[in-house]
Design a protein around this motif. Sequence first.
Motif, PDB file in Angstrom:
ATOM      1  N   SER A 160     107.318 125.522 -13.641  1.00 48.80           N
ATOM      2  CA  SER A 160     107.635 126.900 -13.300  1.00 48.80           C
ATOM      3  C   SER A 160     106.491 127.584 -12.561  1.00 48.80           C
ATOM      4  CB  SER A 160     107.962 127.680 -14.571  1.00 48.80           C
ATOM      5  OG  SER A 160     106.820 127.772 -15.394  1.00 48.80           O
ATOM      6  N   ARG A 161     105.429 126.855 -12.311  1.00 45.98           N
ATOM      7  CA  ARG A 161     104.251 127.394 -11.652  1.00 45.98           C
ATOM      8  C   ARG A 161     104.535 127.749 -10.194  1.00 45.98           C
ATOM      9  NH1 ARG A 161      99.346 123.460 -12.127  1.00 45.98           N
ATOM     10  NH2 ARG A 161      99.990 123.291 -14.269  1.00 45.98           N
ATOM     11  N   LEU A 162     103.716 128.640  -9.679  1.00 51.14           N
ATOM     12  CA  LEU A 162     103.808 128.982  -8.265  1.00 51.14           C
ATOM     13  C   LEU A 162     103.396 127.788  -7.410  1.00 51.14           C
ATOM     14  CD1 LEU A 162     102.161 132.513  -8.362  1.00 51.14           C
ATOM     15  CD2 LEU A 162     104.588 131.984  -8.185  1.00 51.14           C
ATOM     16  N   ARG A 163     103.970 127.692  -6.231  1.00 54.25           N
ATOM     17  CA  ARG A 163     103.625 126.604  -5.315  1.00 54.25           C
ATOM     18  C   ARG A 163     102.331 126.971  -4.588  1.00 54.25           C
ATOM     19  NH1 ARG A 163     106.704 121.863  -4.217  1.00 54.25           N
ATOM     20  NH2 ARG A 163     105.685 122.139  -2.241  1.00 54.25           N
ATOM     21  N   VAL A 164     101.336 126.092  -4.700  1.00 51.71           N
ATOM     22  CA  VAL A 164     100.023 126.334  -4.105  1.00 51.71           C
ATOM     23  C   VAL A 164      99.725 125.215  -3.120  1.00 51.71           C
ATOM     24  CG1 VAL A 164      97.551 126.559  -4.575  1.00 51.71           C
ATOM     25  CG2 VAL A 164      99.219 127.490  -6.191  1.00 51.71           C
ATOM     26  N   ALA A 165      99.134 125.582  -2.002  1.00 52.42           N
ATOM     27  CA  ALA A 165      98.691 124.597  -1.018  1.00 52.42           C
ATOM     28  C   ALA A 165      97.190 124.749  -0.816  1.00 52.42           C
ATOM     29  CB  ALA A 165      99.404 124.790   0.313  1.00 52.42           C
ATOM     30  N   VAL A 166      96.504 123.631  -0.714  1.00 48.70           N
ATOM     31  CA  VAL A 166      95.078 123.610  -0.362  1.00 48.70           C
ATOM     32  C   VAL A 166      95.035 123.223   1.114  1.00 48.70           C
ATOM     33  CG1 VAL A 166      92.850 122.530  -0.813  1.00 48.70           C
ATOM     34  CG2 VAL A 166      94.434 122.967  -2.709  1.00 48.70           C
ATOM     35  N   LEU A 167      94.483 124.097   1.924  1.00 46.69           N
ATOM     36  CA  LEU A 167      94.534 123.934   3.378  1.00 46.69           C
ATOM     37  C   LEU A 167      93.132 123.838   3.963  1.00 46.69           C
ATOM     38  CD1 LEU A 167      96.024 124.075   6.140  1.00 46.69           C
ATOM     39  CD2 LEU A 167      95.918 126.561   5.930  1.00 46.69           C
ATOM     40  N   THR A 168      92.944 122.848   4.825  1.00 50.13           N
ATOM     41  CA  THR A 168      91.685 122.668   5.550  1.00 50.13           C
ATOM     42  C   THR A 168      91.999 122.214   6.972  1.00 50.13           C
ATOM     43  OG1 THR A 168      90.438 122.077   3.572  1.00 50.13           O
ATOM     44  CG2 THR A 168      89.525 121.345   5.653  1.00 50.13           C
ATOM     45  N   ALA A 169      91.272 122.755   7.918  1.00 49.39           N
ATOM     46  CA  ALA A 169      91.380 122.309   9.310  1.00 49.39           C
ATOM     47  C   ALA A 169      89.968 122.073   9.833  1.00 49.39           C
ATOM     48  CB  ALA A 169      92.090 123.342  10.166  1.00 49.39           C
ATOM     49  N   CYS A 170      89.689 120.852  10.192  1.00 46.59           N
ATOM     50  CA  CYS A 170      88.368 120.495  10.737  1.00 46.59           C
ATOM     51  C   CYS A 170      88.432 120.633  12.254  1.00 46.59           C
ATOM     52  CB  CYS A 170      87.994 119.072  10.310  1.00 46.59           C
ATOM     53  SG  CYS A 170      87.879 118.863   8.531  1.00 46.59           S
ATOM     54  N   GLY A 171      88.346 121.857  12.726  1.00 43.96           N
ATOM     55  CA  GLY A 171      88.519 122.113  14.146  1.00 43.96           C
ATOM     56  C   GLY A 171      87.260 121.965  14.973  1.00 43.96           C
ATOM     57  N   GLY A 172      86.101 122.002  14.348  1.00 50.46           N
ATOM     58  CA  GLY A 172      84.852 121.907  15.092  1.00 50.46           C
ATOM     59  C   GLY A 172      84.402 120.471  15.261  1.00 50.46           C
ATOM     60  N   GLU A 173      83.144 120.324  15.610  1.00 52.08           N
ATOM     61  CA  GLU A 173      82.557 118.997  15.764  1.00 52.08           C
ATOM     62  C   GLU A 173      82.070 118.510  14.405  1.00 52.08           C
ATOM     63  OE1 GLU A 173      82.416 117.118  18.544  1.00 52.08           O
ATOM     64  OE2 GLU A 173      83.615 118.699  19.481  1.00 52.08           O
ATOM     65  N   HIS A 174      82.768 117.556  13.836  1.00 53.10           N
ATOM     66  CA  HIS A 174      82.409 117.021  12.530  1.00 53.10           C
ATOM     67  C   HIS A 174      82.329 115.507  12.611  1.00 53.10           C
ATOM     68  CE1 HIS A 174      83.013 120.873  10.570  1.00 53.10           C
ATOM     69  NE2 HIS A 174      84.168 120.975  11.182  1.00 53.10           N
ATOM     70  N   ASP A 175      81.376 114.966  11.886  1.00 55.29           N
ATOM     71  CA  ASP A 175      81.246 113.522  11.770  1.00 55.29           C
ATOM     72  C   ASP A 175      82.501 112.977  11.085  1.00 55.29           C
ATOM     73  OD1 ASP A 175      80.064 111.262   9.639  1.00 55.29           O
ATOM     74  OD2 ASP A 175      79.355 111.083  11.711  1.00 55.29           O
ATOM     75  N   GLY A 176      82.994 111.856  11.559  1.00 53.43           N
ATOM     76  CA  GLY A 176      84.204 111.261  10.998  1.00 53.43           C
ATOM     77  C   GLY A 176      84.105 110.978   9.510  1.00 53.43           C
ATOM     78  N   ARG A 177      82.914 110.617   9.048  1.00 54.48           N
ATOM     79  CA  ARG A 177      82.721 110.323   7.628  1.00 54.48           C
ATOM     80  C   ARG A 177      82.857 111.594   6.794  1.00 54.48           C
ATOM     81  NH1 ARG A 177      77.687 109.018   4.350  1.00 54.48           N
ATOM     82  NH2 ARG A 177      78.573 108.068   2.506  1.00 54.48           N
ATOM     83  N   ILE A 178      82.329 112.705   7.298  1.00 54.20           N
ATOM     84  CA  ILE A 178      82.439 113.982   6.593  1.00 54.20           C
ATOM     85  C   ILE A 178      83.902 114.397   6.499  1.00 54.20           C
ATOM     86  CG2 ILE A 178      81.960 116.460   6.775  1.00 54.20           C
ATOM     87  CD1 ILE A 178      79.203 115.692   7.848  1.00 54.20           C
ATOM     88  N   VAL A 179      84.634 114.224   7.574  1.00 52.43           N
ATOM     89  CA  VAL A 179      86.050 114.575   7.579  1.00 52.43           C
ATOM     90  C   VAL A 179      86.804 113.731   6.555  1.00 52.43           C
ATOM     91  CG1 VAL A 179      88.155 114.589   8.973  1.00 52.43           C
ATOM     92  CG2 VAL A 179      86.003 115.395   9.964  1.00 52.43           C
ATOM     93  N   SER A 180      86.531 112.436   6.502  1.00 54.61           N
ATOM     94  CA  SER A 180      87.202 111.553   5.539  1.00 54.61           C
ATOM     95  C   SER A 180      86.861 111.918   4.097  1.00 54.61           C
ATOM     96  CB  SER A 180      86.831 110.095   5.802  1.00 54.61           C
ATOM     97  OG  SER A 180      87.305 109.698   7.064  1.00 54.61           O
ATOM     98  N   LEU A 181      85.586 112.201   3.827  1.00 59.24           N
ATOM     99  CA  LEU A 181      85.180 112.597   2.476  1.00 59.24           C
ATOM    100  C   LEU A 181      85.806 113.931   2.083  1.00 59.24           C
ATOM    101  CD1 LEU A 181      81.406 111.570   2.555  1.00 59.24           C
ATOM    102  CD2 LEU A 181      83.238 110.477   1.240  1.00 59.24           C
ATOM    103  N   SER A 182      85.861 114.845   3.020  1.00 62.96           N
ATOM    104  CA  SER A 182      86.465 116.146   2.765  1.00 62.96           C
ATOM    105  C   SER A 182      87.951 115.996   2.443  1.00 62.96           C
ATOM    106  CB  SER A 182      86.272 117.043   3.988  1.00 62.96           C
ATOM    107  OG  SER A 182      86.869 118.289   3.806  1.00 62.96           O
TER     108      SER A 182
END
Length: 133
Positions: free
Chosen positions: A33-55
Motif C-alpha cells: 500500500s506504500r507510495l510509488r517511489v523512484a530513485v532517479l539519476t542522470a549522468c549528463g556530464g563528463e564522468h568516468d565509466g567506472r564511476i557511472v557503473s558504480l553509481s
Amino acid sequence: RTCSQWPLHGRELAAASLQLAGQMRSQAAAAQSRLRVAVLTACGGEHDGRIVSLSEENRRRYSVAHGYDYVFFRSAAAVLAALATTERDPGNLTATSAPAFWRAHALRSLLGERRHDWVLWLDCEAVITDFAR
C-alpha cells in the motif's frame, strides 16, 4: 531451574519467532500500500565509466532494498532518447547541451509517465552509504 549458556528458553524463542513472522507479514502488507517511489539519476556530464557503473549499482541495490523503482540514465544521450519516446518534439535539446539542465529533462521524462508519487533525485557522484534509511 535449568542451566544453559543461552539466555532464552525454547518457549521464549518460539514466541519471538511468531512475533517476528507477524511483523514481517504486516510490513509486506504495508509495502503493497506504500507510495510509488523512484530513485532517479542522470549522468549528463563528463564522468568516468567506472564511476557511472558504480553509481548505477549503488542506486539499484538501494532501490531493491526499499522496493523502489530506479531510473538511471548513463549519459545525456540516454535522457534525450527517453524524451524522444515520451514527447513528439523534445525541443532544441542535444546530447551536448549544458549538463546542469539534464536533471530537469530526466525528471520531465520520468514525470511524463505518471507512475510515481515521489521521486528521489541523486547526482551521479552521490553515494548511498546507509541502506537502512
